[in-house]
Structure formats: structure tokens, C-alpha cells
Design a protein around this motif. Structure first.
Motif, PDB file in Angstrom:
ATOM      1  N   GLY A 222      39.134  30.302  86.093  1.00  0.00           N
ATOM      2  CA  GLY A 222      39.945  30.784  84.981  1.00  0.00           C
ATOM      3  C   GLY A 222      41.313  30.131  84.954  1.00  0.00           C
ATOM      4  N   THR A 223      41.963  30.051  86.099  1.00  0.00           N
ATOM      5  CA  THR A 223      43.267  29.390  86.178  1.00  0.00           C
ATOM      6  C   THR A 223      43.096  27.884  86.332  1.00  0.00           C
ATOM      7  N   VAL A 224      42.237  27.475  87.256  1.00  0.00           N
ATOM      8  CA  VAL A 224      42.101  26.059  87.596  1.00  0.00           C
ATOM      9  C   VAL A 224      41.578  25.242  86.423  1.00  0.00           C
ATOM     10  N   VAL A 225      40.591  25.766  85.733  1.00  0.00           N
ATOM     11  CA  VAL A 225      39.920  25.012  84.667  1.00  0.00           C
ATOM     12  C   VAL A 225      40.475  25.362  83.287  1.00  0.00           C
ATOM     13  N   HIS A 226      40.400  26.628  82.916  1.00  0.00           N
ATOM     14  CA  HIS A 226      40.618  26.987  81.515  1.00  0.00           C
ATOM     15  C   HIS A 226      42.086  27.126  81.136  1.00  0.00           C
ATOM     16  N   ILE A 227      42.899  27.746  81.979  1.00  0.00           N
ATOM     17  CA  ILE A 227      44.316  27.845  81.623  1.00  0.00           C
ATOM     18  C   ILE A 227      44.968  26.470  81.648  1.00  0.00           C
ATOM     19  N   THR A 228      44.720  25.688  82.688  1.00  0.00           N
ATOM     20  CA  THR A 228      45.356  24.368  82.778  1.00  0.00           C
ATOM     21  C   THR A 228      44.940  23.482  81.598  1.00  0.00           C
ATOM     22  N   SER A 229      43.655  23.457  81.285  1.00  0.00           N
ATOM     23  CA  SER A 229      43.198  22.605  80.177  1.00  0.00           C
ATOM     24  C   SER A 229      43.659  23.146  78.835  1.00  0.00           C
ATOM     25  N   GLY A 230      43.561  24.468  78.638  1.00  0.00           N
ATOM     26  CA  GLY A 230      43.934  25.057  77.354  1.00  0.00           C
ATOM     27  C   GLY A 230      45.414  24.943  77.054  1.00  0.00           C
ATOM     28  N   VAL A 231      46.245  25.203  78.044  1.00  0.00           N
ATOM     29  CA  VAL A 231      47.692  25.090  77.843  1.00  0.00           C
ATOM     30  C   VAL A 231      48.093  23.631  77.674  1.00  0.00           C
ATOM     31  N   SER A 232      47.490  22.747  78.462  1.00  0.00           N
ATOM     32  CA  SER A 232      47.754  21.314  78.292  1.00  0.00           C
ATOM     33  C   SER A 232      47.343  20.848  76.905  1.00  0.00           C
ATOM     34  N   ALA A 325      34.241  31.661  74.114  1.00  0.00           N
ATOM     35  CA  ALA A 325      35.401  32.456  74.524  1.00  0.00           C
ATOM     36  C   ALA A 325      35.021  33.478  75.591  1.00  0.00           C
ATOM     37  N   GLY A 326      33.872  34.119  75.424  1.00  0.00           N
ATOM     38  CA  GLY A 326      33.423  35.085  76.421  1.00  0.00           C
ATOM     39  C   GLY A 326      33.088  34.427  77.748  1.00  0.00           C
ATOM     40  N   LEU A 327      32.470  33.256  77.697  1.00  0.00           N
ATOM     41  CA  LEU A 327      32.153  32.521  78.926  1.00  0.00           C
ATOM     42  C   LEU A 327      33.426  32.113  79.647  1.00  0.00           C
ATOM     43  N   VAL A 328      34.428  31.717  78.878  1.00  0.00           N
ATOM     44  CA  VAL A 328      35.721  31.358  79.469  1.00  0.00           C
ATOM     45  C   VAL A 328      36.341  32.569  80.159  1.00  0.00           C
ATOM     46  N   ALA A 329      36.392  33.684  79.458  1.00  0.00           N
ATOM     47  CA  ALA A 329      37.077  34.865  79.986  1.00  0.00           C
ATOM     48  C   ALA A 329      36.389  35.453  81.212  1.00  0.00           C
ATOM     49  N   ILE A 330      35.060  35.386  81.250  1.00  0.00           N
ATOM     50  CA  ILE A 330      34.346  35.981  82.385  1.00  0.00           C
ATOM     51  C   ILE A 330      34.353  35.059  83.594  1.00  0.00           C
ATOM     52  N   THR A 331      34.722  33.809  83.413  1.00  0.00           N
ATOM     53  CA  THR A 331      34.678  32.841  84.510  1.00  0.00           C
ATOM     54  C   THR A 331      35.459  33.287  85.750  1.00  0.00           C
ATOM     55  N   PRO A 332      36.721  33.668  85.656  1.00  0.00           N
ATOM     56  CA  PRO A 332      37.428  34.082  86.873  1.00  0.00           C
ATOM     57  C   PRO A 332      36.907  35.393  87.446  1.00  0.00           C
ATOM     58  N   ALA A 333      36.322  36.233  86.600  1.00  0.00           N
ATOM     59  CA  ALA A 333      35.901  37.572  87.016  1.00  0.00           C
ATOM     60  C   ALA A 333      34.455  37.654  87.455  1.00  0.00           C
ATOM     61  N   GLY A 380      41.139  32.019  79.005  1.00  0.00           N
ATOM     62  CA  GLY A 380      41.345  31.938  80.452  1.00  0.00           C
ATOM     63  C   GLY A 380      42.434  32.873  80.934  1.00  0.00           C
ATOM     64  N   THR A 381      43.496  32.998  80.137  1.00  0.00           N
ATOM     65  CA  THR A 381      44.611  33.880  80.509  1.00  0.00           C
ATOM     66  C   THR A 381      44.184  35.341  80.497  1.00  0.00           C
ATOM     67  N   ILE A 382      43.546  35.783  79.419  1.00  0.00           N
ATOM     68  CA  ILE A 382      43.133  37.196  79.340  1.00  0.00           C
ATOM     69  C   ILE A 382      42.070  37.497  80.392  1.00  0.00           C
ATOM     70  N   GLY A 383      41.195  36.518  80.670  1.00  0.00           N
ATOM     71  CA  GLY A 383      40.171  36.727  81.688  1.00  0.00           C
ATOM     72  C   GLY A 383      40.750  36.850  83.089  1.00  0.00           C
ATOM     73  N   ALA A 384      41.735  36.013  83.403  1.00  0.00           N
ATOM     74  CA  ALA A 384      42.364  36.075  84.721  1.00  0.00           C
ATOM     75  C   ALA A 384      43.091  37.404  84.930  1.00  0.00           C
ATOM     76  N   LEU A 385      43.764  37.881  83.900  1.00  0.00           N
ATOM     77  CA  LEU A 385      44.476  39.154  84.017  1.00  0.00           C
ATOM     78  C   LEU A 385      43.498  40.330  84.118  1.00  0.00           C
ATOM     79  N   LEU A 386      42.445  40.307  83.320  1.00  0.00           N
ATOM     80  CA  LEU A 386      41.467  41.397  83.370  1.00  0.00           C
ATOM     81  C   LEU A 386      40.686  41.408  84.686  1.00  0.00           C
ATOM     82  N   THR A 387      40.598  40.271  85.349  1.00  0.00           N
ATOM     83  CA  THR A 387      39.998  40.247  86.691  1.00  0.00           C
ATOM     84  C   THR A 387      40.790  41.146  87.629  1.00  0.00           C
ATOM     85  N   GLY A 388      42.098  41.115  87.490  1.00  0.00           N
ATOM     86  CA  GLY A 388      42.949  41.973  88.304  1.00  0.00           C
ATOM     87  C   GLY A 388      42.843  43.444  87.968  1.00  0.00           C
ATOM     88  N   VAL A 389      42.245  43.756  86.834  1.00  0.00           N
ATOM     89  CA  VAL A 389      42.030  45.148  86.429  1.00  0.00           C
ATOM     90  C   VAL A 389      40.669  45.653  86.901  1.00  0.00           C
TER      91      VAL A 389
END
Length: 468
Positions: A222-232, A325-333, A380-389
Motif C-alpha cells: 500500500g505504501t511501497v507500491v500504490h502511494i509512491t506511484s500514485g503521488v508521484s 481501487a478496491g484491489l489497491v486499498a486491500i493490498t496493505p490490509a 493506497g492512502t485510505i487502505g493503509a490507514l484502514l489497515t491500522g483500524v
């Protein structure tokens, strides 16, 4: 004569017992020791055979997963992105994904793997595995004790390939091919390698399983792949500016059919992406597999329902975008949450990413051509945060989330997200500036109007027969 035969039979049958009873205590102890050694040998042999069988099963699954993840780039992402652009750019767009399969592979062998997974410091790996030195058929117990390090290496390579390929969705139809090549080489070294090491590498700052200072739960990127690529991708879109004519000139996808096929391949390949990140074929892989599928399915409903309510019709393009989008978000979790939590994450991500694409993008007017940020950066951002939930120890003992009373994990996830955003923004800006001032980033307006297929590659994706 009959009596003699009977006596001989009794003697033969009774002889072993009589001999045993006639033996000394020392001899009896020696026999018992030999029998015990034989039993221990048999047990050790059985344990070795069981370990070899597990290793073979794990290795087979990991090699299969590696192939599935590679399939995500081409044909999966190549078709998905290729269908979304205008037909004069279909080959140029697909070529970017295909070229990165070759380019990143060579870079990975030279230096990439070592920077990501070699022993270094908290931020980047060292040089011990340059040119794949010491990467053998023996396992590296720090990463996985049951598969060869070469298998681990090639599996991680597939992540390194698809991550920069995701960025191409934001630069579509306007970046020079030469600039793309140079950008992706520098980005893989400056942004991807440090982020991968911090989250997954030995001694990494964010590594949750190997004693990181801020243990961030990121099962598959979620952070390594999707946030870095999406924000870039967002930084690239803002830095390069809009395509000529955007947003006044209509620029609809030239083939939603191609994109549909690509999205379906991405969904299937994602099982290797997420379930493969268990690095074995056990129950954790099953849990990640189930969570991946449930998250994607719920996100299709979340995106489509929101689009239906807002626009009056659920579109095919919306449904496939929701799946991604769902595949991206569930990736870190995926390796930390239950099936029910996966459904909730997918539902939230589908609606959230739709609003990012339909509302936020329109509000700020940036030209993220294929919504790489709206899907991957936001998802990726929402998925990473929801993993912490939603993280649950019953799924994975490494960590638990806010629902189980561990508010600290949500804080760690926020730190991981903030670092990924910072790395992507600063690293991408530096690289873009260097390339812009040297070889240039954009094609000319004339070449953009002509299309990248002809201007960059001298080919066309479609040759229509003209009636005689």
C-alpha cells in the motif's frame, strides 16, 4: 522319527527367545540403544521429508505468484491503460509498460535488489547483493525460511516492475519515450528502493516484522507500491501540465473493451500480488486471497452505487475502475484483516476513489490522464490507514488495529503514509527537474497532435483497410 522332527521344530522356534534370555544385561542395553538410534533416524528422515515437501509447495506457489504479478503489468496494465487513451497513443502507452518489464529487470539485477533488501541502514539497503552476489538457491531466513532467495528475489522484482508502470497513467499522451526511460530508472533508485527497504527490508525504519522503529503494517505494498506511484503520478501531472486541449477537447477512451480485459487480468493477477506476499502456501496466503477478492468485489459496488446515485447510470468504466481501487486499498490490509473487514475496506475505497476522480480532480483541474492518483494514490492512502483500524491478531499475530484497542498502530500507519508521500513528492520533483533541464520531458505540440505511436515509435496501433 516323528518325535525327532517335533523336537527339532521346538528347538528352532524357541532358540531366539532362549538366546535373548541368555544374554547379559550389557548386551541387552546395546540392542536397545541400536533400536533407539534407528527410531531417531527414521523420525529425522520423516521430518526432513516433511520440510522438503513444504519447501517445494511454498516454492511452487511463489513462482506461480511471480508469474501472476508479471501478468499484471503486461498484458494487464498495458491493456487497461492502452484502452483508456486515444487510439493514436495506444501503442506508445502499452510500450511503456512492456519496456519497463525489461528495463527494471536489468536494473534490479545490477543494483535494485541490493538497495531494497540488502543489509544497510534504516533507510536503504547496502551493496552486498550488487549483481545478485550471494543470491543463491538457499533461503534467507530473515525473509522466508522455506523458499530459495532467488525465488524471493524474482518475486520482489515483479513489484519493482509494476510500480513505476502505474505512474505512466498520469503522463500518458505527452511524455517523450526517452524521458520516460530516464525518469523510471532514476525513480526506481531514488524513490522505490528506499521505500521498499524501509517497509520490507532488514533493519528498515517501518518494518513491522524485523524490528522497525515505526512498525507499519503493509502486507503487499500500500505504501511501497500504490502511494509512491500514485503521488508521484500527481506530481508528474502537475509539473508537466495538461494535454493540449484538455479539458475542453473531448478525450474519451478509444476502447473500453481493451480496458475491461486489462482490469479482469489485473484482478486475477492480484491474487499473486497479495496472497503471494505470505511468502508461502499456508493459511495466511488463503486469508490474503479471500480478503483480496472480497475487497475488490465490494469496491465495484461502492464505486458503481455512488456513480449511479450521482450520475444516473453505472458505467462499465466505473465498475472496472472500482475493482482496481478496491484491489489497491486491500493490498496493505490483505494479510491482516478478516473477510468482513475486507468488505468494509472495499466499499469505502470504491466510493472514496470515485469521488476523488469525479469531484476532486474536476475541482482542481489537474490532468491526471488515466486517474493514477485518484485510484492508486488515494486508494493506497485510505487502505493503509484502514489497515491500522481493522488489523486483527487472529489473522496475523504481527499486529492489531484500533478496533482491538491498539490506537498506536493507526499512528504508525499515519507515519508510514506521511513518509511515502514525502519521498514521492520530493524525489519525483527532483528527477523531473533534472530531466526537464537536460533532455526535456514533453513531446512537441506537433508530435502530441500526431500521437505518440507515430512520433515516438513510427507505428500505428490500427491500420484500417480503405475500400477500393
Amino acid at each position: 522319527m516323528k518325535r525327532v522332527i517335533i523336537w527339532l521344530f521346538l528347538f528352532i522356534v524357541g532358540a531366539p527367545a532362549s538366546l535373548v534370555f541368555a544374554q547379559s544385561p550389557a548386551a541387552m542395553l546395546a540392542i536397545a540403544a541400536v533400536q533407539a538410534d534407528s527410531q531417531e533416524t527414521r523420525i529425522a528422515k520423516l521430518e526432513q521429508q516433511a520440510a522438503e515437501a513444504k519447501s517445494s509447495a511454498d516454492n511452487a506457489w511463489m513462482l506461480t505468484s511471480s508469474a501472476l504479478v508479471l501478468m499484471m503489468t503486461a498484458p494487464g496494465l498495458a491493456l487497461f491503460y492502452g484502452g483508456l487513451v486515444r487510439k493514436k497513443n495506444v501503442l506508445g502507452t502499452m510500450m511503456q509498460s512492456f519496456a519497463l518489464m525489461a528495463l527494471v529487470t536489468v536494473l534490479w539485477a545490477i543494483i535494485g535488489y541490493s538497495l531494497c533488501f540488502g543489509s544497510g541502514n534504516s533507510f536503504v539497503g547496502g551493496f552486498e547483493n550488487v549483481l545478485l552476489h550471494n543470491v543463491t538457491s538457499q533461503p534467507d531466513a530473515d525473509y522466508s525460511a522455506t523458499i530459495p532467495e532467488q525465488t524471493f528475489m524474482v518475486y520482489q522484482l515483479m513489484f519493482a516492475i509494476i510500480t513505476p508502470a502505474l505512474i505512466t497513467g498520469a503522463i500518458a499522451e505527452r511524455m517523450k519515450f526517452s524521458a520516460m526511460v530516464l525518469f523510471m530508472v532514476l525513480w526506481s533508485i531514488i524513490v522505490y528502493a528506499p521505500m521498499a527497504h524501509m517497509v520490507w527490508g532488514k533493519g528498515g525504519l517501518l518494518n513491522a516484522s524485523l524490528g522497525g522503529h515505526f512498525p507499519t503494517l503493509d502486507f503487499a505494498g500500500g505504501t511501497v507500491v500504490h502511494i509512491t506511484s500514485g503521488v508521484s503520478a500527481l506530481v508528474c501531472a502537475l509539473y508537466m501540465g495538461k494535454r493540449v486541449g484538455y479539458p475542453h477537447t473531448p478525450m474519451p477512451p478509444h476502447s473500453v473493451v481493451l480496458s475491461f480485459i486489462g482490469a479482469a487480468l489485473l484482478w486475477v493477477g492480484w491474487f499473486g500480488f497479495n496472497a503471494g506476499s505470505a511468502l508461502g502456501s499456508g493459511s495466511l496466503a488463503t486469508s490474503a486471497f479471500v480478503a483480496t477478492h472480497f475487497g475488490a468485489a465490494a469496491a465495484v459496488i461502492g464505486w458503481s452505487a455512488t456513480e449511479w446515485i450521482r450520475g444516473g447510470k453505472p458505467t462499465v468504466l466505473g465498475a472496472i475502475s472500482g475493482a482496481v481501487a478496491g484491489l489497491v486499498a486491500i493490498t496493505p490490509a490483505s494479510g491482516f484483516v478478516s473477510p468482513l473487514s475486507a468488505l468494509l475496506i472495499g466499499l469505502i475505497a470504491g466510493a472514496f476513489c470515485y469521488l476523488m476522480v469525479a469531484k476532486v480532480k474536476a475541482r482542481f483541474g489537474y490532468d491526471d490522464s488515466l486517474d493514477a492518483f485518484g485510484v492508486h494514490g488515494a486508494g493506497g492512502t485510505i487502505g493503509a490507514l484502514l489497515t491500522g483500524v481493522f488489523a486483527a491478531k487472529a489473522i496475523n499475530p504481527i499486529g492489531s488495529g484500533l478496533i482491538e484497542g491498539n490506537a498506536r498502530q493507526l499512528w504508525n500507519q499515519s507515519i508510514g503514509v506521511a513518509i511515502a508521500w514525502t519521498m514521492a513528492i520530493i524525489g519525483t520533483l527532483v528527477i523531473l527537474f533534472i530531466i526537464d533541464k537536460t533532455i526535456g520531458l514533453r513531446v512537441s505540440e506537433e508530435h502530441e497532435a500526431q500521437g505518440l505511436d507515430l512520433s515516438q515509435h513510427g507505428e500505428e496501433g490500427y491500420y484500417w483497410e480503405v475500400p477500393a
